[in-house]
Design a protein around this motif. Structure first.
Motif, PDB file in Angstrom:
ATOM      1  N   ALA A 128       0.903  -1.092   0.068  1.00 50.71           N
ATOM      2  CA  ALA A 128       0.109   0.114  -0.095  1.00 50.71           C
ATOM      3  C   ALA A 128       0.765   1.253   0.079  1.00 50.71           C
ATOM      4  N   HIS A 129       0.344   2.523  -0.104  1.00 49.68           N
ATOM      5  CA  HIS A 129       0.969   3.526  -0.062  1.00 49.68           C
ATOM      6  C   HIS A 129       0.734   4.117   1.280  1.00 49.68           C
ATOM      7  N   LEU A 130       1.791   4.636   2.217  1.00 49.08           N
ATOM      8  CA  LEU A 130       1.818   5.182   3.320  1.00 49.08           C
ATOM      9  C   LEU A 130       2.602   6.421   3.113  1.00 49.08           C
ATOM     10  N   CYS A 131       2.187   7.733   3.136  1.00 52.04           N
ATOM     11  CA  CYS A 131       2.976   8.908   3.241  1.00 52.04           C
ATOM     12  C   CYS A 131       3.929   8.892   2.059  1.00 52.04           C
ATOM     13  N   GLY A 132       3.463   8.372   0.854  1.00 51.75           N
ATOM     14  CA  GLY A 132       4.357   8.519  -0.233  1.00 51.75           C
ATOM     15  C   GLY A 132       5.258   7.087  -0.364  1.00 51.75           C
ATOM     16  N   LEU A 133       5.378   6.385   0.813  1.00 53.58           N
ATOM     17  CA  LEU A 133       6.409   5.249   0.879  1.00 53.58           C
ATOM     18  C   LEU A 133       5.589   4.190   0.443  1.00 53.58           C
ATOM     19  N   TRP A 134       6.258   3.196  -0.364  1.00 53.48           N
ATOM     20  CA  TRP A 134       5.758   1.741  -0.240  1.00 53.48           C
ATOM     21  C   TRP A 134       5.562   1.063   0.893  1.00 53.48           C
ATOM     22  N   PHE A 135       4.386   0.552   1.427  1.00 52.03           N
ATOM     23  CA  PHE A 135       4.303  -0.167   2.892  1.00 52.03           C
ATOM     24  C   PHE A 135       3.548  -1.686   2.692  1.00 52.03           C
ATOM     25  N   ASN A 136       4.251  -2.592   3.429  1.00 46.39           N
ATOM     26  CA  ASN A 136       3.638  -3.794   3.508  1.00 46.39           C
ATOM     27  C   ASN A 136       3.106  -3.860   4.914  1.00 46.39           C
ATOM     28  N   PRO A 137       1.654  -3.844   4.967  1.00 51.56           N
ATOM     29  CA  PRO A 137       0.933  -3.568   6.547  1.00 51.56           C
ATOM     30  C   PRO A 137       1.233  -5.109   7.071  1.00 51.56           C
ATOM     31  N   ASP A 138       1.216  -6.127   6.377  1.00 46.20           N
ATOM     32  CA  ASP A 138       1.388  -7.565   7.079  1.00 46.20           C
ATOM     33  C   ASP A 138       2.932  -7.554   8.130  1.00 46.20           C
ATOM     34  N   THR A 139       3.758  -6.965   7.572  1.00 46.99           N
ATOM     35  CA  THR A 139       5.191  -7.156   8.162  1.00 46.99           C
ATOM     36  C   THR A 139       5.677  -5.828   8.658  1.00 46.99           C
ATOM     37  N   ASN A 140       4.671  -4.744   8.355  1.00 47.76           N
ATOM     38  CA  ASN A 140       5.141  -3.386   8.948  1.00 47.76           C
ATOM     39  C   ASN A 140       6.604  -2.860   8.216  1.00 47.76           C
ATOM     40  N   SER A 141       6.667  -3.338   7.094  1.00 45.33           N
ATOM     41  CA  SER A 141       7.772  -2.909   6.485  1.00 45.33           C
ATOM     42  C   SER A 141       7.597  -1.726   5.234  1.00 45.33           C
ATOM     43  N   TYR A 142       8.935  -0.954   5.096  1.00 45.57           N
ATOM     44  CA  TYR A 142       8.750   0.062   4.195  1.00 45.57           C
ATOM     45  C   TYR A 142       9.685  -0.198   3.023  1.00 45.57           C
ATOM     46  N   TYR A 143       9.103   0.230   1.918  1.00 43.49           N
ATOM     47  CA  TYR A 143      10.087   0.015   0.754  1.00 43.49           C
ATOM     48  C   TYR A 143      10.127   1.283   0.080  1.00 43.49           C
ATOM     49  N   CYS A 144      11.528   1.466  -0.791  1.00 44.69           N
ATOM     50  CA  CYS A 144      11.747   2.643  -1.377  1.00 44.69           C
ATOM     51  C   CYS A 144      10.984   3.095  -2.714  1.00 44.69           C
ATOM     52  N   PRO A 145      10.271   4.145  -2.425  1.00 45.69           N
ATOM     53  CA  PRO A 145       9.529   4.647  -3.934  1.00 45.69           C
ATOM     54  C   PRO A 145      10.375   4.901  -5.052  1.00 45.69           C
ATOM     55  N   HIS A 146      11.483   5.249  -4.942  1.00 46.42           N
ATOM     56  CA  HIS A 146      12.436   5.579  -6.202  1.00 46.42           C
ATOM     57  C   HIS A 146      12.902   4.177  -6.854  1.00 46.42           C
ATOM     58  N   CYS A 147      13.531   3.323  -6.003  1.00 45.84           N
ATOM     59  CA  CYS A 147      14.444   2.198  -6.309  1.00 45.84           C
ATOM     60  C   CYS A 147      13.308   1.038  -6.640  1.00 45.84           C
ATOM     61  N   SER A 148      12.370   0.719  -5.871  1.00 47.21           N
ATOM     62  CA  SER A 148      11.488  -0.366  -5.738  1.00 47.21           C
ATOM     63  C   SER A 148      11.075  -0.543  -7.531  1.00 47.21           C
ATOM     64  N   PRO A 149      10.504   0.456  -8.114  1.00 49.63           N
ATOM     65  CA  PRO A 149       9.929   0.284  -9.472  1.00 49.63           C
ATOM     66  C   PRO A 149      11.013  -0.101 -10.521  1.00 49.63           C
ATOM     67  N   LYS A 150      12.227   0.291 -10.315  1.00 50.10           N
ATOM     68  CA  LYS A 150      13.138   0.073 -10.961  1.00 50.10           C
ATOM     69  C   LYS A 150      14.282  -1.023 -10.967  1.00 50.10           C
ATOM     70  N   SER A 151      13.659  -2.070  -9.397  1.00 49.31           N
ATOM     71  CA  SER A 151      14.589  -3.062  -9.394  1.00 49.31           C
ATOM     72  C   SER A 151      13.813  -4.314  -9.312  1.00 49.31           C
ATOM     73  N   GLU A 152      14.561  -5.423  -9.601  1.00 53.84           N
ATOM     74  CA  GLU A 152      13.675  -6.763  -9.768  1.00 53.84           C
ATOM     75  C   GLU A 152      12.924  -7.190  -8.551  1.00 53.84           C
ATOM     76  N   GLU A 153      13.477  -6.644  -7.472  1.00 56.68           N
ATOM     77  CA  GLU A 153      12.706  -6.871  -6.076  1.00 56.68           C
ATOM     78  C   GLU A 153      12.819  -5.601  -5.567  1.00 56.68           C
ATOM     79  N   ASN A 154      11.529  -5.497  -4.403  1.00 54.80           N
ATOM     80  CA  ASN A 154      11.363  -4.401  -4.049  1.00 54.80           C
ATOM     81  C   ASN A 154      12.433  -3.981  -3.037  1.00 54.80           C
ATOM     82  N   VAL A 155      12.924  -2.669  -2.867  1.00 52.36           N
ATOM     83  CA  VAL A 155      14.113  -2.456  -2.201  1.00 52.36           C
ATOM     84  C   VAL A 155      13.760  -2.042  -0.688  1.00 52.36           C
TER      85      VAL A 155
END
Length: 260
Positions: free
Chosen positions: A117-144
Motif C-alpha cells: 500500500a501507499h503510506l505517506c508516499g512510501l511503499w508499505f507492507n501492512p502485514d510485516t510493517n515494512s517500508y520500501y523505497c518508492p524510487h528504487c523499488s519500481p526500477k529493481s527486480e525486487e522491492n528495495v
C-alpha cells in the motif's frame, strides 16, 4: 558540574582541543572535546530515527503511527516526506529523467502483486510493517526495503565558541547504545533516547549561565569528533565535478557513548 557523556576508550592519544582550535584545524582531523550541549536537532526525539534506502541513500521521515495507508496507486515519489539526499553517493536519487521514469500502471501492478500500500508516499507492507523505497523499488527486480537509522545533530559550546556536530549510522547507535527502530511504535527506545538527551542538554538562562534540566547543573560532555570535507551543490551527469559544487567542513561525533 556533572560529566554526562564519556568518550569511548580507544583514542588515548587524542589531546583535548577547544572549539576555536577545532575550527581552525585543517580537515580531515580527529579531536577530543569537553563542552556543554546547548541544543539537539531534531528537537523531537521521535524524529531521530529515519528510514534509509541502502541503494540510493535517500532518507525519509517515518510516517506517524496513525497515518492512513491507501491501496496501490501511481508511485508519485515521496517529495512531501523526503528529508535528505546524500548527493555524493546518489547523484540521481529520485531523478526525473526519462530513462529512469517508471510507468505508473506497472507500479500499481507491482504493488498489488506484493500486497503493498501507499503510506505517506512510501511503499508499505501492512502485514510485516515494512517500508520500501518508492524510487528504487519500481526500477529493481525486487522491492528495495528501507531500514531504520539514527540521525541527529547537537550544538556544542565551550568558552571559545559553538560548533554543530552531526551523528548518524553506527556512530549514533554507539552513542545511544540502542538499535534504530520505529520510534512511533517503540515507547521503550523512544523513552531511553529522550532521557539521554534531557540529561545532556544544558539550557541558557537570561544571565547566560548554563543549567541542565536533569539536575539544574551544567552538564559537561566529553566526546570525540572528526572533521571532513562535504560537497554541496547540484550534482548531475553534466556537472559531477562542476565548479558549482562548494566544499565545506563538517564535524561528526564518533567513539562516544551516552552515559546519562
Amino acid at each position: 558540574v556533572a560529566l554526562r557523556c564519556c568518550a569511548v576508550a580507544g583514542n588515548p592519544w587524542l589531546g583535548f582541543s577547544s572549539i576555536a582550535q577545532i575550527k581552525e584545524a585543517e580537515a580531515p582531523a580527529k579531536f577530543r572535546l569537553r563542552c556543554s550541549v546547548v541544543r539537539h536537532l531534531p528537537r523531537n526525539a521521535m524524529d531521530i530515527a529515519v528510514l534509509e534506502c541502502r541503494q540510493c541513500c535517500c532518507q525519509f521521515s517515518c510516517p506517524p503511527s496513525d497515518a492512513p495507508a491507501t491501496g496501490p496507486s501511481a508511485a508519485s515519489g515521496a517529495s512531501n516526506h523526503h528529508v535528505h539526499v546524500d548527493s555524493s553517493a546518489s547523484p540521481v536519487c529520485g531523478g526525473g529523467d526519462e530513462s529512469s521514469s517508471v510507468n505508473s500502471a506497472d507500479c500499481t501492478e507491482r504493488m498489488a502483486a506484493g500486497g503493498l500500500a501507499h503510506l505517506c508516499g512510501l511503499w508499505f507492507n501492512p502485514d510485516t510493517n515494512s517500508y520500501y523505497c518508492p524510487h528504487c523499488s519500481p526500477k529493481s527486480e525486487e522491492n528495495v526495503r528501507l531500514r531504520f537509522v539514527f540521525r541527529f545533530a547537537m550544538v556544542l559550546r565551550d568558552d571559545s565558541g559553538e560548533l554543530l556536530v552531526r551523528c548518524s549510522g553506527k556512530d549514533a547507535e554507539d552513542f545511544f547504545q540502542l538499535q534504530p527502530c520505529n520510534l512511533a511504535l517503540s515507547t521503550a527506545v523512544r523513552g531511553a533516547i529522550d532521557s539521554c538527551l534531557k540529561g545532556l542538554v544544558s539550557t541558557v538562562g537570561e544571565d547566560g549561565a548554563l543549567s541542565c534540566a536533569a539536575n539544574d547543573e551544567p552538564s559537561l560532555v566529553e566526546c570525540c569528533l572528526k572533521s571532513h570535507h562535504m560537497l554541496r551543490g547540484p550534482v548531475t551527469e553534466e556537472c559531477s565535478d562542476s565548479e558549482a559544487l562548494t566544499s565545506t567542513v563538517a564535524y561528526q561525533l564518533f567513539d562516544t557513548s551516552c552515559e546519562v
